[in-house]
Structure formats: structure tokens, C-alpha cells
Design an enzyme around this catalytic site. Structure first.
Site, PDB file in Angstrom:
ATOM      1  N   LYS A  76       0.868  -1.187   0.000  1.00  0.00           N
ATOM      2  CA  LYS A  76       0.000   0.000   0.000  1.00  0.00           C
ATOM      3  C   LYS A  76       0.901   1.232   0.000  1.00  0.00           C
ATOM      4  O   LYS A  76       1.856   1.313   0.764  1.00  0.00           O
ATOM      5  CB  LYS A  76      -0.886  -0.011   1.252  1.00  0.00           C
ATOM      6  CG  LYS A  76      -1.891   1.143   1.275  1.00  0.00           C
ATOM      7  CD  LYS A  76      -2.928   0.991   2.378  1.00  0.00           C
ATOM      8  CE  LYS A  76      -2.415   1.446   3.710  1.00  0.00           C
ATOM      9  NZ  LYS A  76      -3.495   1.621   4.710  1.00  0.00           N
ATOM     10  N   ARG A 120     -10.264  -1.305   7.664  1.00  0.00           N
ATOM     11  CA  ARG A 120      -9.395  -2.199   8.441  1.00  0.00           C
ATOM     12  C   ARG A 120      -8.911  -1.527   9.727  1.00  0.00           C
ATOM     13  O   ARG A 120      -8.695  -2.185  10.741  1.00  0.00           O
ATOM     14  CB  ARG A 120      -8.249  -2.751   7.599  1.00  0.00           C
ATOM     15  CG  ARG A 120      -7.168  -1.792   7.090  1.00  0.00           C
ATOM     16  CD  ARG A 120      -6.200  -1.341   8.159  1.00  0.00           C
ATOM     17  NE  ARG A 120      -4.905  -0.992   7.637  1.00  0.00           N
ATOM     18  CZ  ARG A 120      -4.169   0.020   8.093  1.00  0.00           C
ATOM     19  NH1 ARG A 120      -4.628   0.823   9.039  1.00  0.00           N
ATOM     20  NH2 ARG A 120      -2.970   0.236   7.605  1.00  0.00           N
ATOM     21  N   GLN A 148     -11.870   8.413   9.793  1.00  0.00           N
ATOM     22  CA  GLN A 148     -11.567   7.190  10.558  1.00  0.00           C
ATOM     23  C   GLN A 148     -12.540   7.011  11.717  1.00  0.00           C
ATOM     24  O   GLN A 148     -12.890   5.867  12.068  1.00  0.00           O
ATOM     25  CB  GLN A 148     -10.125   7.217  11.093  1.00  0.00           C
ATOM     26  CG  GLN A 148      -9.058   7.529  10.072  1.00  0.00           C
ATOM     27  CD  GLN A 148      -9.083   6.642   8.849  1.00  0.00           C
ATOM     28  OE1 GLN A 148      -9.321   5.437   8.940  1.00  0.00           O
ATOM     29  NE2 GLN A 148      -8.859   7.229   7.681  1.00  0.00           N
ATOM     30  N   ASP A 170     -14.771  17.324  18.506  1.00  0.00           N
ATOM     31  CA  ASP A 170     -13.893  17.706  17.396  1.00  0.00           C
ATOM     32  C   ASP A 170     -13.666  19.213  17.498  1.00  0.00           C
ATOM     33  O   ASP A 170     -14.597  19.959  17.829  1.00  0.00           O
ATOM     34  CB  ASP A 170     -14.562  17.361  16.050  1.00  0.00           C
ATOM     35  CG  ASP A 170     -13.556  17.355  14.899  1.00  0.00           C
ATOM     36  OD1 ASP A 170     -13.345  16.296  14.304  1.00  0.00           O
ATOM     37  OD2 ASP A 170     -12.969  18.431  14.595  1.00  0.00           O
ATOM     38  N   VAL A 171     -12.438  19.642  17.214  1.00  0.00           N
ATOM     39  CA  VAL A 171     -12.166  21.090  17.243  1.00  0.00           C
ATOM     40  C   VAL A 171     -13.010  21.822  16.201  1.00  0.00           C
ATOM     41  O   VAL A 171     -13.290  23.008  16.363  1.00  0.00           O
ATOM     42  CB  VAL A 171     -10.666  21.413  17.002  1.00  0.00           C
ATOM     43  CG1 VAL A 171      -9.848  21.201  18.257  1.00  0.00           C
ATOM     44  CG2 VAL A 171     -10.100  20.638  15.830  1.00  0.00           C
TER      45      VAL A 171
HETATM   46  N1  LIG Z   1      -3.450   3.760  12.867  1.00  0.00           N
HETATM   47  C1  LIG Z   1      -3.912   3.561  11.654  1.00  0.00           C
HETATM   48  O1  LIG Z   1      -3.913   2.449  11.145  1.00  0.00           O
HETATM   49  C2  LIG Z   1      -4.482   4.718  10.898  1.00  0.00           C
HETATM   50  C3  LIG Z   1      -5.092   4.529   9.658  1.00  0.00           C
HETATM   51  C4  LIG Z   1      -5.648   5.622   8.999  1.00  0.00           C
HETATM   52  C5  LIG Z   1      -5.564   6.887   9.569  1.00  0.00           C
HETATM   53  N2  LIG Z   1      -4.930   7.015  10.769  1.00  0.00           N
HETATM   54  C6  LIG Z   1      -4.834   8.326  11.419  1.00  0.00           C
HETATM   55  O2  LIG Z   1      -6.135   8.670  11.899  1.00  0.00           O
HETATM   56  C7  LIG Z   1      -6.175  10.076  12.059  1.00  0.00           C
HETATM   57  C8  LIG Z   1      -7.477  10.635  11.508  1.00  0.00           C
HETATM   58  O3  LIG Z   1      -7.539  10.412  10.117  1.00  0.00           O
HETATM   59  P1  LIG Z   1      -8.842  10.822   9.295  1.00  0.00           P
HETATM   60  O4  LIG Z   1      -8.721  10.217   7.948  1.00  0.00           O
HETATM   61  O5  LIG Z   1     -10.027  10.531  10.119  1.00  0.00           O
HETATM   62  O6  LIG Z   1      -8.630  12.403   9.213  1.00  0.00           O
HETATM   63  P2  LIG Z   1      -9.754  13.515   9.112  1.00  0.00           P
HETATM   64  O7  LIG Z   1      -9.063  14.770   8.712  1.00  0.00           O
HETATM   65  O8  LIG Z   1     -10.901  13.022   8.307  1.00  0.00           O
HETATM   66  O9  LIG Z   1     -10.272  13.656  10.633  1.00  0.00           O
HETATM   67  C9  LIG Z   1      -9.497  14.193  11.672  1.00  0.00           C
HETATM   68  C10 LIG Z   1     -10.424  15.022  12.549  1.00  0.00           C
HETATM   69  O10 LIG Z   1      -9.704  15.387  13.739  1.00  0.00           O
HETATM   70  C11 LIG Z   1     -10.134  16.689  14.088  1.00  0.00           C
HETATM   71  N3  LIG Z   1      -9.170  17.274  15.030  1.00  0.00           N
HETATM   72  C12 LIG Z   1      -7.992  17.871  14.765  1.00  0.00           C
HETATM   73  N4  LIG Z   1      -7.394  18.242  15.924  1.00  0.00           N
HETATM   74  C13 LIG Z   1      -8.214  17.855  16.929  1.00  0.00           C
HETATM   75  C14 LIG Z   1      -8.168  17.982  18.344  1.00  0.00           C
HETATM   76  N5  LIG Z   1      -7.141  18.543  18.974  1.00  0.00           N
HETATM   77  N6  LIG Z   1      -9.205  17.487  19.063  1.00  0.00           N
HETATM   78  C15 LIG Z   1     -10.282  16.925  18.457  1.00  0.00           C
HETATM   79  N7  LIG Z   1     -10.378  16.792  17.110  1.00  0.00           N
HETATM   80  C16 LIG Z   1      -9.363  17.242  16.365  1.00  0.00           C
HETATM   81  C17 LIG Z   1     -10.245  17.419  12.754  1.00  0.00           C
HETATM   82  O11 LIG Z   1     -11.029  18.587  12.838  1.00  0.00           O
HETATM   83  C18 LIG Z   1     -10.882  16.309  11.885  1.00  0.00           C
HETATM   84  O12 LIG Z   1     -12.293  16.394  11.891  1.00  0.00           O
HETATM   85  C19 LIG Z   1      -4.933  10.634  11.366  1.00  0.00           C
HETATM   86  O13 LIG Z   1      -3.951  10.905  12.337  1.00  0.00           O
HETATM   87  C20 LIG Z   1      -4.470   9.479  10.508  1.00  0.00           C
HETATM   88  O14 LIG Z   1      -3.091   9.506  10.240  1.00  0.00           O
HETATM   89  C21 LIG Z   1      -4.404   5.978  11.434  1.00  0.00           C
END
Ligand SMILES: NC(=O)c1ccc[n+]([C@@H]2O[C@H](COP(=O)([O-])OP(=O)(O)OC[C@H]3O[C@@H](n4cnc5c(N)ncnc54)[C@H](O)[C@@H]3O)[C@@H](O)[C@H]2O)c1
Length: 330
Positions: A76, A120, A148, A170-171
Site C-alpha cells: 500500500k 481495516r 476514521q 472535534d475542534v
Molecule cells: N493507525 C492507523 O492504522 C491509521 C489509519 C488511517 C488513519 N490514521 C490516522 O487517523 C487520524 C485521523 O484520520 P482521518 O482520515 O479521520 O482524518 P480527518 O481529517 O478526516 O479527521 C481528523 C479530525 O480530527 C479533528 N481534530 C484535529 N485536531 C483535533 C483535536 N485537537 N481534538 C479533536 N479533534 C481534532 C479534525 O477537525 C478532523 O475532523 C490521522 O492521524 C491518521 O493519520 C491511522
């Protein structure tokens, strides 16, 4: 549909992947098996390799894995750009996944990886919750209400039948509003509440998911005293939102120890506790899960390629069976 090996591959766009993709229940079963194979030592998964083109918090990851039970070998190529949603109207996570034929190495599929990644990642949290959540967990607290967070909640609802409510912070207020609207339609039996602080989401939650931006220099929010006895913490955004004392409040698990150690060597998790084991160890019984209803546990999910490949193999087989996707010449 049949492909001519070595002459053609199947291309699947995001909507096609989502259309044929497995349900959350099926995804949980697939992810459980992928971790069992990792725990038995038969799956191969070198730690992901990272590029950081614009700043340390934006990444491009190469994530290869081979999972024999699924006949899945591939990589990936996924990016995470935190500024994409607010500045460009583009998703945080995007990328492609390439599957190769296990016996000849010929490419057999290229597909969008966003749906698989979200599905996943949810399923991995669901699997961790099945092993590590306190009995009769009822309430989830979610920090971050983006892409996510949706599959996190869906997976927890699927994996933990007693779960009935979620508080979300969420902020960005509009992100929380959209989340509640969307997830209310998916989980009508759930009570979903928007709260105005991280503390209000975390206090009294049985399961705490953090899904905000990953930061190499964490900006911790979650404090030890907010976690109720028996709480399970499920960060999917590294240690970005967790204080050292909250991460170390009880036993600490990771999804894959080898990959975790690699990230430690890269300068992440400087203040974090020592893991007792990983989900592969848990799935083979090499390490034990929850010991008492009152202990606090944190399970850190960095994201594993075995999970991507297991899912991609299912998507590929179902797309071929359904005649979904575009056949491209090699
Ligand atoms: N561990 C894994 O396998 C895995 C897989 C995919 C994504 N991720 C991680 O998951 C996280 C979210 O990804 P996403 O695709 O949902 O992104 P996204 O941008 O769709 O959502 C993130 C949300 O967090 C909010 N946010 C930012 N700062 C914040 C805070 N201090 N308090 C509360 N909310 C806050 C944003 O406003 C946004 O709505 C990222 O860090 C990404 O790298 C991890």
C-alpha cells in the site's frame, strides 16, 4: 471476469472497492485471521517506510505484506496530509494498493486504498476491543470526528454488542455535526452526543478512541485522571493526543511490536511506556488480555499492512466474481 495473468490487471476506483468490500463483521473476521497469521510467524510484514516531503507531519508510507492464508502479497502506498481537509478540501488519507500474484509476482490489481484503510483500521480497533475492553462496555468517547472515527465507531458497535452510546469531540464543530448526522443513520440504536471538550468525551467513557492528526511533537490532551477504572484507550493517531501518564495508566499493547520498535528508533513515542505485547501475541495467546474489570488498558494501533492485504485480497476476489472494475493492459 477472468484476468490474463501477466497481460492484464484489475483497476478498482474507490467507489468500486467500497461496493464490493466486506461488511464490518466480515472485516473483523479477516483481520483476526491476519493477526493470527502474524502471531504464528507465517505472515511477512517489514515495518512501513516513510517519506516526509513537506513537513514531518505529512507522510507517504510504503506498506508491504504477504499473508499466505489470503493468498495476498502487495504494497500500500498511502499518504497522510493533515492540512488537506482544511486547506485543499482533500482527504487526509489517500493512496493506492498494488496486489501481486503470489506464485509469479505478476501485478494483478491496483486499487484505491482509502476505503480499505478506514475499514481495516476500524476492524483492528474492534479486534483490540474484543480482547481488551471491560465487560459490558457501554459508552465510547471519540476525539476527532473525521473519516476514521466513522469506521472506528462502526467497528466498536459491531465488536462490542453492549456498546450503546458515544460522545464525540472535534475542534471543528461542523465535523462533529456531520459525524452525528451520518452515524445516526448507520447506527440508529445509538445515542450520539456532541460535547464541547476533550475531557467531556473521555470522562466516564468505557472505550476512548483518538483520531486526530498525527504529530511527531505530540500535543497531549488526554489526562490520566480523565480515564475511568476499566477504560480502554485506542489511539490511532500515535501518541499525539495522550499524556505520558495516560498512556502508562495500565498495561500498554501495540498492534505490531516490530513496527513499533522501528518507530521508536525514528524518534516517535519518546515518553511512552513499554508494551506488554501486540495483537499477534494476543491472538495466539502468547500474551494475556485484560486481567480485571478495573484495570486501564491502552492499545496503540499504528496501522499494519497485513490488515490491508487481507482486505485487498477479499476485495479483489469479490470484484472479479461480480465483474466490477476496469481491466487494464500491463
Ligand atoms: N493507525 C492507523 O492504522 C491509521 C489509519 C488511517 C488513519 N490514521 C490516522 O487517523 C487520524 C485521523 O484520520 P482521518 O482520515 O479521520 O482524518 P480527518 O481529517 O478526516 O479527521 C481528523 C479530525 O480530527 C479533528 N481534530 C484535529 N485536531 C483535533 C483535536 N485537537 N481534538 C479533536 N479533534 C481534532 C479534525 O477537525 C478532523 O475532523 C490521522 O492521524 C491518521 O493519520 C491511522
Amino acid at each position: 471476469m477472468a484476468l490474463r495473468l501477466g497481460k492484464e490487471l484489475l483497476y478498482l476506483c474507490g467507489a468500486e472497492v467500497a461496493h464490493v468490500g466486506p461488511s464490518m463483521e466480515e472485516s473483523l473476521a479477516a483481520i483476526r485471521e491476519a493477526f493470527r497469521q502474524k502471531g504464528l510467524g507465517v505472515a511477512q510484514q517489514p515495518p512501513k517506510t516513510a517519506l516526509h516531503p513537506v513537513n514531518e507531519d505529512a507522510f507517504l508510507h510504503a506498506m508491504p505484506a504477504y499473508v499466505p492464508e489470503f493468498g495476498a502479497a502487495g504494497v500500500k502506498w498511502v499518504s497522510g496530509y493533515p492540512d488537506n481537509p482544511p486547506m485543499h478540501g482533500l482527504p487526509y488519507i489517500s493512496g493506492l494498493l498494488v496486489l501481486s500474484d503470489v506464485y509469479t509476482g505478476m501485478p494483478i490489481a491496483v486499487m484505491d486504498c482509502a476505503w480499505i484503510t478506514a475499514q481495516r483500521t476500524g476492524a483492528v480497533s474492534g479486534l483490540a476491543a474484543q480482547a481488551l475492553a471491560a465487560p459490558a462496555s457501554v459508552t465510547a468517547g471519540l476525539l476527532g470526528a473525521g473519516v476514521q472515527a466513522r469506521t472506528q465507531l462502526l467497528a466498536l458497535a459491531t465488536a462490542i454488542p453492549t456498546l450503546r452510546s458515544a460522545r464525540v469531540y472535534d475542534v471543528a464543530a461542523n465535523a462533529a455535526n456531520r459525524f452525528v448526522k451520518d452515524m445516526g443513520a448507520v447506527l440508529p440504536q445509538f445515542s450520539l452526543q456532541i460535547v464541547d471538550s476533550a475531557e467531556a468525551a473521555v470522562r466516564d467513557a468505557d472505550i476512548v478512541v483518538t483520531a486526530g492528526p498525527i504529530r511527531k511533537e505530540p500535543q497531549p490532551l488526554v489526562r490520566r485522571e480523565w480515564l475511568k477504572p476499566g477504560a480502554l484507550g485506542l489511539p490511532i493517531d500515535f501518541d499525539s493526543m495522550w499524556t505520558r501518564s495516560a498512556l502508562g495508566a495500565g498495561r500498554y499493547y501495540v498492534d505490531d511490536l516490530e513496527q513499533y520498535r522501528y518507530y521508536e528508533a525514528q524518534g516517535y513515542f519518546r515518553e511512552s511506556p513499554q508494551p506488554v505485547g501486540d495483537l499477534g501475541d494476543l491472538s495466539t495467546g502468547r500474551v494475556e488480555g485484560r486481567q480485571s474489570a478495573d484495570e486501564v488498558i491502552v492499545a496503540m494501533n499504528l496501522g499494519v499492512a497485513i490488515a490491508d492485504m487481507a482486505m485487498a485480497a477479499i476485495v479483489y476476489q469479490r470484484a472479479l466474481a461480480a465483474g466490477t472494475g476496469t481491466v487494464l493492459p500491463l
